[in-house]
Design a protein around this motif. Structure first.
Motif, PDB file in Angstrom:
ATOM      1  N   UNK A  31      41.989  15.707  44.390  1.00 51.18           N
ATOM      2  CA  UNK A  31      42.797  16.908  44.569  1.00 51.18           C
ATOM      3  C   UNK A  31      44.258  16.518  44.456  1.00 51.18           C
ATOM      4  N   UNK A  32      44.964  17.141  43.546  1.00 53.13           N
ATOM      5  CA  UNK A  32      46.384  16.864  43.365  1.00 53.13           C
ATOM      6  C   UNK A  32      47.160  17.847  44.230  1.00 53.13           C
ATOM      7  N   UNK A  38      61.979  13.293  47.285  1.00 56.73           N
ATOM      8  CA  UNK A  38      62.531  12.204  48.076  1.00 56.73           C
ATOM      9  C   UNK A  38      63.534  12.738  49.094  1.00 56.73           C
ATOM     10  N   UNK A  39      63.367  12.322  50.348  1.00 57.58           N
ATOM     11  CA  UNK A  39      64.255  12.676  51.459  1.00 57.58           C
ATOM     12  C   UNK A  39      64.311  14.170  51.783  1.00 57.58           C
ATOM     13  N   UNK A  40      63.299  14.937  51.383  1.00 59.44           N
ATOM     14  CA  UNK A  40      63.224  16.355  51.743  1.00 59.44           C
ATOM     15  C   UNK A  40      61.919  16.583  52.490  1.00 59.44           C
ATOM     16  N   UNK A  41      61.946  17.353  53.586  1.00 59.13           N
ATOM     17  CA  UNK A  41      60.731  17.579  54.373  1.00 59.13           C
ATOM     18  C   UNK A  41      59.585  18.136  53.517  1.00 59.13           C
ATOM     19  N   UNK A  65      51.999   2.462  52.720  1.00 54.50           N
ATOM     20  CA  UNK A  65      51.922   2.812  54.144  1.00 54.50           C
ATOM     21  C   UNK A  65      53.237   3.373  54.683  1.00 54.50           C
ATOM     22  N   UNK A  66      54.352   2.890  54.186  1.00 51.35           N
ATOM     23  CA  UNK A  66      55.665   3.300  54.702  1.00 51.35           C
ATOM     24  C   UNK A  66      56.260   4.443  53.875  1.00 51.35           C
ATOM     25  N   UNK A  67      55.423   5.385  53.456  1.00 53.32           N
ATOM     26  CA  UNK A  67      55.875   6.469  52.579  1.00 53.32           C
ATOM     27  C   UNK A  67      56.712   7.522  53.310  1.00 53.32           C
ATOM     28  N   UNK A  68      56.575   7.600  54.626  1.00 54.81           N
ATOM     29  CA  UNK A  68      57.257   8.631  55.394  1.00 54.81           C
ATOM     30  C   UNK A  68      56.381   9.836  55.688  1.00 54.81           C
ATOM     31  N   UNK A  69      55.171   9.855  55.129  1.00 56.97           N
ATOM     32  CA  UNK A  69      54.253  10.967  55.353  1.00 56.97           C
ATOM     33  C   UNK A  69      53.184  10.576  56.374  1.00 56.97           C
ATOM     34  N   UNK A  70      52.665  11.568  57.070  1.00 59.54           N
ATOM     35  CA  UNK A  70      51.553  11.354  57.994  1.00 59.54           C
ATOM     36  C   UNK A  70      50.452  12.359  57.674  1.00 59.54           C
ATOM     37  N   UNK A  85      55.969  15.225  56.715  1.00 59.54           N
ATOM     38  CA  UNK A  85      56.940  14.148  56.846  1.00 59.54           C
ATOM     39  C   UNK A  85      58.018  14.276  55.783  1.00 59.54           C
ATOM     40  N   UNK A  86      58.840  13.259  55.712  1.00 61.73           N
ATOM     41  CA  UNK A  86      59.901  13.201  54.720  1.00 61.73           C
ATOM     42  C   UNK A  86      59.680  11.957  53.869  1.00 61.73           C
ATOM     43  N   UNK A  87      59.322  12.135  52.597  1.00 66.98           N
ATOM     44  CA  UNK A  87      59.060  10.972  51.738  1.00 66.98           C
ATOM     45  C   UNK A  87      60.254  10.032  51.676  1.00 66.98           C
ATOM     46  N   UNK A  88      59.997   8.742  51.901  1.00 71.35           N
ATOM     47  CA  UNK A  88      61.048   7.725  51.938  1.00 71.35           C
ATOM     48  C   UNK A  88      60.981   6.765  50.749  1.00 71.35           C
ATOM     49  N   UNK A  89      60.015   6.959  49.863  1.00 66.92           N
ATOM     50  CA  UNK A  89      59.846   6.045  48.750  1.00 66.92           C
ATOM     51  C   UNK A  89      59.701   6.844  47.455  1.00 66.92           C
ATOM     52  N   UNK A  90      60.276   6.309  46.388  1.00 66.18           N
ATOM     53  CA  UNK A  90      60.240   7.007  45.102  1.00 66.18           C
ATOM     54  C   UNK A  90      59.127   6.395  44.244  1.00 66.18           C
ATOM     55  N   UNK A  91      57.889   6.711  44.606  1.00 61.59           N
ATOM     56  CA  UNK A  91      56.721   6.275  43.842  1.00 61.59           C
ATOM     57  C   UNK A  91      55.560   7.182  44.193  1.00 61.59           C
ATOM     58  N   UNK A  92      54.498   7.089  43.415  1.00 61.39           N
ATOM     59  CA  UNK A  92      53.313   7.891  43.713  1.00 61.39           C
ATOM     60  C   UNK A  92      52.741   7.484  45.064  1.00 61.39           C
ATOM     61  N   UNK A  93      52.309   8.478  45.827  1.00 64.19           N
ATOM     62  CA  UNK A  93      51.689   8.238  47.124  1.00 64.19           C
ATOM     63  C   UNK A  93      50.227   8.662  46.998  1.00 64.19           C
ATOM     64  N   UNK A  94      49.332   7.742  47.312  1.00 66.83           N
ATOM     65  CA  UNK A  94      47.903   8.017  47.241  1.00 66.83           C
ATOM     66  C   UNK A  94      47.351   8.148  48.659  1.00 66.83           C
ATOM     67  N   UNK A  95      46.632   9.236  48.901  1.00 65.67           N
ATOM     68  CA  UNK A  95      46.004   9.464  50.203  1.00 65.67           C
ATOM     69  C   UNK A  95      44.504   9.620  49.959  1.00 65.67           C
ATOM     70  N   UNK A  96      43.719   8.770  50.613  1.00 62.54           N
ATOM     71  CA  UNK A  96      42.256   8.849  50.499  1.00 62.54           C
ATOM     72  C   UNK A  96      41.700   9.202  51.872  1.00 62.54           C
TER      73      UNK A  96
END
Length: 110
Positions: A31-32, A38-41, A65-70, A85-96
């Motif tokens: 699911x996409x 970046x840096x926006x809630x 792990x340190x993406x800023x999201x929970x 959360x507020x994304x702290x990294x400029x890359x794809x974030x994968x959540x499984x």
């Protein structure tokens, strides 16, 4: 007598196949989620299962792990989650997310 035994075997095999087919559940489709900035809630709520899940078997893997999201289940059934959360990294974030749903006959792994 042989005909009866043959029929009993067929019924047993058919019943075993039906019973075991409920034990092996496939994975849900990927699911996409809506893009985060970046840096926006960021906040999204979605249903991961159409049934209650077992809290002890609800697992979340996130990369990085340190993406800023929970990711948090929001109810006692662990079927709906909040990603916030507020994304702290400029890359794809994968959540499984993996879980077992509560079924009438036991566990169904997803």
């Amino acid at each position: 007598m042989e005909l009866i035994l043959s029929m009993i075997r067929k019924v047993f095999i058919f019943s075993a196949v039906i019973a075991l087919s409920g034990c092996f559940a496939g994975k849900h489709k990927v699911q996409v989620l809506p893009d985060a900035e970046l840096n926006k809630p960021y906040f999204i709520e979605f249903n991961v299962a159409n049934q209650a899940t077992y809290p002890d078997y609800f697992k979340v893997k996130m990369n990085p792990l340190n993406s800023g999201l929970t990711v948090k289940p929001i109810d006692e059934w662990y079927d709906t989650v909040h990603i916030s959360g507020t994304p702290q990294t400029k890359q794809d974030i994968t959540i499984e997310i993996s879980y077992y749903i509560r079924g009438p006959g036991g566990f169904l792994g997803l």
